[in-house]
Design a protein around this motif. Structure first.
Motif, PDB file in Angstrom:
ATOM      1  N   TYR A  40      42.807  39.289   9.340  1.00 22.55           N
ATOM      2  CA  TYR A  40      41.624  39.294   8.485  1.00 22.55           C
ATOM      3  C   TYR A  40      40.732  38.091   8.782  1.00 22.55           C
ATOM      4  O   TYR A  40      41.203  36.954   8.889  1.00 22.55           O
ATOM      5  CB  TYR A  40      42.020  39.277   7.008  1.00 22.55           C
ATOM      6  N   LYS A  41      39.434  38.371   8.882  1.00 26.66           N
ATOM      7  CA  LYS A  41      38.468  37.295   9.118  1.00 26.66           C
ATOM      8  C   LYS A  41      38.115  36.565   7.832  1.00 26.66           C
ATOM      9  O   LYS A  41      37.657  35.422   7.871  1.00 26.66           O
ATOM     10  CB  LYS A  41      37.195  37.871   9.754  1.00 26.66           C
ATOM     11  N   VAL A  42      38.289  37.233   6.697  1.00 28.48           N
ATOM     12  CA  VAL A  42      38.000  36.630   5.391  1.00 28.48           C
ATOM     13  C   VAL A  42      39.210  36.836   4.491  1.00 28.48           C
ATOM     14  O   VAL A  42      40.107  37.632   4.793  1.00 28.48           O
ATOM     15  CB  VAL A  42      36.742  37.260   4.748  1.00 28.48           C
ATOM     16  N   ASP A  43      39.226  36.132   3.382  1.00 30.44           N
ATOM     17  CA  ASP A  43      40.313  36.273   2.416  1.00 30.44           C
ATOM     18  C   ASP A  43      40.003  37.460   1.504  1.00 30.44           C
ATOM     19  O   ASP A  43      39.280  37.325   0.512  1.00 30.44           O
ATOM     20  CB  ASP A  43      40.463  34.984   1.600  1.00 30.44           C
ATOM     21  N   ILE A  44      40.554  38.613   1.855  1.00 26.40           N
ATOM     22  CA  ILE A  44      40.243  39.827   1.094  1.00 26.40           C
ATOM     23  C   ILE A  44      40.958  39.863  -0.255  1.00 26.40           C
ATOM     24  O   ILE A  44      40.673  40.737  -1.080  1.00 26.40           O
ATOM     25  CB  ILE A  44      40.610  41.087   1.899  1.00 26.40           C
ATOM     26  N   HIS A  45      41.870  38.931  -0.483  1.00 27.92           N
ATOM     27  CA  HIS A  45      42.612  38.905  -1.743  1.00 27.92           C
ATOM     28  C   HIS A  45      42.040  37.891  -2.736  1.00 27.92           C
ATOM     29  O   HIS A  45      42.574  37.758  -3.844  1.00 27.92           O
ATOM     30  CB  HIS A  45      44.086  38.588  -1.481  1.00 27.92           C
ATOM     31  N   SER A  46      40.999  37.211  -2.359  1.00 33.44           N
ATOM     32  CA  SER A  46      40.416  36.219  -3.265  1.00 33.44           C
ATOM     33  C   SER A  46      39.673  36.924  -4.396  1.00 33.44           C
ATOM     34  O   SER A  46      39.141  38.033  -4.239  1.00 33.44           O
ATOM     35  CB  SER A  46      39.453  35.305  -2.501  1.00 33.44           C
ATOM     36  N   GLY A  47      39.623  36.267  -5.542  1.00 33.77           N
ATOM     37  CA  GLY A  47      38.928  36.837  -6.688  1.00 33.77           C
ATOM     38  C   GLY A  47      37.447  37.020  -6.434  1.00 33.77           C
ATOM     39  O   GLY A  47      36.837  38.000  -6.891  1.00 33.77           O
ATOM     40  N   GLU A  48      36.862  36.099  -5.691  1.00 35.01           N
ATOM     41  CA  GLU A  48      35.426  36.180  -5.395  1.00 35.01           C
ATOM     42  C   GLU A  48      35.107  37.405  -4.542  1.00 35.01           C
ATOM     43  O   GLU A  48      34.135  38.125  -4.800  1.00 35.01           O
ATOM     44  CB  GLU A  48      34.986  34.903  -4.674  1.00 35.01           C
ATOM     45  N   TYR A  49      35.945  37.640  -3.526  1.00 35.47           N
ATOM     46  CA  TYR A  49      35.711  38.800  -2.654  1.00 35.47           C
ATOM     47  C   TYR A  49      35.865  40.103  -3.436  1.00 35.47           C
ATOM     48  O   TYR A  49      35.048  41.026  -3.299  1.00 35.47           O
ATOM     49  CB  TYR A  49      36.685  38.776  -1.478  1.00 35.47           C
ATOM     50  N   LYS A  50      36.915  40.190  -4.252  1.00 36.50           N
ATOM     51  CA  LYS A  50      37.143  41.418  -5.013  1.00 36.50           C
ATOM     52  C   LYS A  50      36.026  41.663  -6.021  1.00 36.50           C
ATOM     53  O   LYS A  50      35.655  42.810  -6.283  1.00 36.50           O
ATOM     54  CB  LYS A  50      38.498  41.343  -5.723  1.00 36.50           C
ATOM     55  N   LYS A  51      35.485  40.590  -6.589  1.00 33.13           N
ATOM     56  CA  LYS A  51      34.385  40.750  -7.544  1.00 33.13           C
ATOM     57  C   LYS A  51      33.138  41.297  -6.850  1.00 33.13           C
ATOM     58  O   LYS A  51      32.456  42.192  -7.368  1.00 33.13           O
ATOM     59  CB  LYS A  51      34.065  39.416  -8.218  1.00 33.13           C
ATOM     60  N   GLU A  52      32.841  40.758  -5.667  1.00 32.93           N
ATOM     61  CA  GLU A  52      31.688  41.262  -4.914  1.00 32.93           C
ATOM     62  C   GLU A  52      31.884  42.724  -4.526  1.00 32.93           C
ATOM     63  O   GLU A  52      30.946  43.528  -4.586  1.00 32.93           O
ATOM     64  CB  GLU A  52      31.476  40.407  -3.664  1.00 32.93           C
ATOM     65  N   LEU A  53      33.108  43.055  -4.137  1.00 34.93           N
ATOM     66  CA  LEU A  53      33.409  44.439  -3.772  1.00 34.93           C
ATOM     67  C   LEU A  53      33.249  45.355  -4.980  1.00 34.93           C
ATOM     68  O   LEU A  53      32.654  46.442  -4.881  1.00 34.93           O
ATOM     69  CB  LEU A  53      34.834  44.526  -3.215  1.00 34.93           C
ATOM     70  N   ARG A  54      33.742  44.923  -6.122  1.00 36.15           N
ATOM     71  CA  ARG A  54      33.643  45.732  -7.344  1.00 36.15           C
ATOM     72  C   ARG A  54      32.187  45.923  -7.761  1.00 36.15           C
ATOM     73  O   ARG A  54      31.769  47.027  -8.118  1.00 36.15           O
ATOM     74  CB  ARG A  54      34.430  45.059  -8.469  1.00 36.15           C
ATOM     75  N   ASP A  55      31.415  44.847  -7.697  1.00 35.80           N
ATOM     76  CA  ASP A  55      30.007  44.942  -8.096  1.00 35.80           C
ATOM     77  C   ASP A  55      29.232  45.897  -7.193  1.00 35.80           C
ATOM     78  O   ASP A  55      28.371  46.653  -7.660  1.00 35.80           O
ATOM     79  CB  ASP A  55      29.363  43.552  -8.064  1.00 35.80           C
TER      80      ASP A  55
END
Length: 259
Positions: free
Chosen positions: A56-71
């Protein structure tokens, strides 16, 4: 103890638009996760071969990433927001399974895709109302699945100790049910430990239980030695096969006396 049961339902037409949107959301999540993969060349241990492994190039398990994905998924989402949360959980689970199997060599290097129509309903989206399961489609809009023809008991409520997260398809609902001591009449269980010479158990009600299996073990050991001496010739000799059958029957009969 968790058991899963399947029941037919007649709400396929009402649920199909939701299931299609859910599948599209899962595939969108899989595509997003796939876009963050880079392939790293690694040498196979003990061989002269090299493999491309995902990283993975980014941390896909971080809260910030998941929030952006959800939004991003909630934009123009026509159904209850908790379906998006469920789709994210499902997408991550599918991708994790693909990655694990790819590393083992059981999958190809291609993006996984959800093809079947299904949706996993979070506990916040379902409610037991008598013999029916209420499923929230949109805020204030529900679909009721009839559970009256079930062949299993239901818990009193939807909770971690009662009903799990069901998987809904156009034809069926797969319902996980938790059964604890309260659902089994309050009877305490027995923990068993099987050894070569004994079977040991413990119950809070009766205490320790010990069953002697030493005689049974001696029969199996003696018969094993006899059968091993004949098995090598059994594939080439009819007489050896008859002798092997005799030893097997003798072992079974002797063991039956000690059961």
């Amino acid at each position: 103890m968790l058991k899963s049961y399947s029941l037919q339902h007649e709400c396929g037409e009402e649920l199909e638009p939701l299931l299609r949107e859910y599948r599209d959301a899962v595939n969108q999540i899989l595509g997003e996760l796939w876009s963050h993969i880079e392939w790293e060349k690694r040498k196979v241990k003990g061989k002269k071969q090299w493999r491309l492994l995902p990283k993975y190039k980014v941390d896909i398990h971080s809260g910030e990433y998941k929030k952006e994905l959800r939004d991003s998924l909630l934009e123009d989402w026509p159904y209850a927001a908790h379906w998006v949360d469920s789709a994210i959980k499902t997408g991550y689970s599918i991708f994790k399974s693909w990655r694990k199997n790819y590393v083992k060599g059981d999958r190809r290097r291609g993006r996984p895709t959800a093809r079947r129509l299904f949706a996993r309903a979070k506990q916040t989206l379902i409610k037991l109302e008598g013999e029916k399961l209420r499923v929230t489609v949109k805020p204030g809009e529900y679909v009721y699945l009839d559970l009256s023809k079930r062949y299993f008991p239901l818990p009193r409520e939807v909770s971690s100790a009662g009903l799990g997260e069901p998987v809904i398809t156009p034809e069926k609902i797969h319902l996980p049910v938790h059964y604890g001591d309260g659902n089994q009449g309050g009877k305490p269980g027995v923990a068993w430990d099987f050894n070569l010479l004994s079977l040991d158990g413990y119950s809070p009600e009766t205490g320790w239980i010990r069953i002697d299996t030493s005689k049974l073990a001696s029969i199996h050991i003696a018969s094993f030695e006899k059968r091993r001496s004949v098995q090598r010739r059994a594939s080439h000799s009819k007489k050896a096969r008859r002798v092997l059958s005799k030893y097997s029957n003798r072992e079974r009969n002797r063991a039956g006396k000690h059961q």
